[in-house]
Design an enzyme around this catalytic site. Structure first.
Site, PDB file in Angstrom:
ATOM      1  N   ASP A 227      -6.914   1.616   7.604  1.00  0.00           N
ATOM      2  CA  ASP A 227      -5.632   2.215   7.958  1.00  0.00           C
ATOM      3  C   ASP A 227      -5.786   3.724   8.118  1.00  0.00           C
ATOM      4  O   ASP A 227      -6.889   4.272   8.033  1.00  0.00           O
ATOM      5  CB  ASP A 227      -4.537   1.854   6.943  1.00  0.00           C
ATOM      6  CG  ASP A 227      -4.789   2.427   5.554  1.00  0.00           C
ATOM      7  OD1 ASP A 227      -5.600   3.364   5.414  1.00  0.00           O
ATOM      8  OD2 ASP A 227      -4.172   1.929   4.590  1.00  0.00           O
TER       9      ASP A 227
ATOM     10  N   ASP B 185       0.839  -1.196   0.000  1.00  0.00           N
ATOM     11  CA  ASP B 185       0.000   0.000   0.000  1.00  0.00           C
ATOM     12  C   ASP B 185       0.874   1.246   0.000  1.00  0.00           C
ATOM     13  O   ASP B 185       2.015   1.218   0.495  1.00  0.00           O
ATOM     14  CB  ASP B 185      -0.893   0.023   1.241  1.00  0.00           C
ATOM     15  CG  ASP B 185      -1.919  -1.093   1.235  1.00  0.00           C
ATOM     16  OD1 ASP B 185      -2.310  -1.534   0.139  1.00  0.00           O
ATOM     17  OD2 ASP B 185      -2.333  -1.524   2.333  1.00  0.00           O
TER      18      ASP B 185
END
Length: 332
Positions: free
Chosen positions: A105, A63
């Site tokens: 997140d 990511d």
């Protein structure tokens, strides 16, 4: 306009693995993939500029927020991406307790909040124990997994409902490194390919009777490669500028977790032409002849030639097992 012969020759020089230490960006509140840190695709694009090699793939997306080991396969090595993708990974992860986000997140929007219990480390470790071993895990809606040919994160950003089937993953290690009761967890995770640490953080929050999301993620190990093997983007760019980019590359096949067979030139040629070859069983490798076994084919000097698959035992007129090339690297 066609590329020049010189450009094609330059591109053909670069075949192998580039191990990069991708930078990350915690950037709480940053919009999804726009937090300032490069995506894995961005890093691939950089490597194309450094090398001139157009054929480049990575072996496991990181990511944008995440940093650490990113394995790139250049040129002929792109044929091996699927085999490197199967390797285990190791991560250092930090989680904030008390809030869940839509991305799981720190780049996402907060969607739920609630106080986290003030547990001692022993009680917390009992909860973590349920996430060790073979578990079912649902990937985040904001992920690169594709449905009907489109990445899920694109659907999620449009506000479409995303349904994801849980998948089985293995958490081989889940070590509690630091804990601030009610606020923060630091973990080290060793997991199988396909595991999402964002989902792990989210699920741990729910198991605590509260919420959680990932605030920092660093991939420390990918298969045989660790941060000690990786170069920074700055180091790779400087090497390319100085004409030393080739020195950063590891040979195709390096670090593959497969048994090996050393073969003579004639046998390698036949395998390269797609022929089925009978090879004698090796006394020191009793499991080598198992049907469907994948094995690295090496030259007599130990150079990687390709991957072969065992088709099973040969008939009584021949000794050993039958093998055929699964993925073969060009000789030039």
């Amino acid at each position: 306009m066609e590329r020049t012969l010189a450009a094609r020759k330059r591109e053909s020089r670069f075949h192998g693995l580039l191990i990069v230490d991708k930078p990350g960006d915690p950037a709480p509140g940053a919009p999804h993939s726009l937090g300032g840190a490069p995506t894995s695709h961005n890093v691939v694009q950089m490597a194309r500029r450094w090398s001139g090699q157009r054929r480049i793939g990575h072996t496991g997306t990181l990511d944008p927020m995440a940093s650490g080991v990113l394995v790139l396969c250049l040129g002929h090595a792109t044929r091996l991406v699927e085999y490197y993708q199967r390797h285990d990974k190791q991560y250092y992860a930090e989680m904030a307790l008390g809030a869940a986000t839509d991305t799981y997140d720190a780049t996402g929007a907060v969607v739920a909040q609630g106080p986290a219990p003030m547990l001692d480390r022993g009680s917390l470790d009992e909860i973590l124990a349920q996430f060790r071993g073979d578990i079912l895990q649902t990937p985040p809606a904001y992920s690169a997994i594709k449905q009907q040919g489109e990445a899920l994160y694109r659907k999620a950003r449009r506000g479409e409902a995303v349904e994801i089937e849980p998948r089985r993953v293995i958490i081989r290690r889940l070590d509690l490194l630091d804990y601030e009761p009610g606020r923060r967890l630091c973990l080290r995770v060793v997991c199988s390919a396909g595991a999402y640490i964002r989902s792990l953080a989210h699920d741990i929050g729910l198991a605590l009777g509260s919420y959680a999301h990932l605030t920092l993620l660093r991939r420390e190990v990918a298969g045989a490669f660790s941060l000690a093997d990786a170069v920074t983007l700055e180091e790779a760019a400087a090497a390319a500028e100085a004409g030393r980019f080739a020195a950063l590359l590891r040979p195709p096949g390096d670090g593959l977790d497969l048994p090996t067979l050393r073969l003579d030139a004639g046998t390698l040629t036949r395998l390269g032409y797609g022929q089925v070859v009978a090879l004698p069983s090796q006394a020191d490798s009793p499991g080598m002849c198992a049907g469907d076994q994948l094995t690295q084919a090496l030259t007599e000097d130990g150079d990687f030639a390709g991957i072969v698959r065992c088709l099973g035992a040969a008939d009584t007129a021949q000794a050993g097992c039958l093998w055929k090339a699964e993925k073969w690297l060009p000789t030039s």
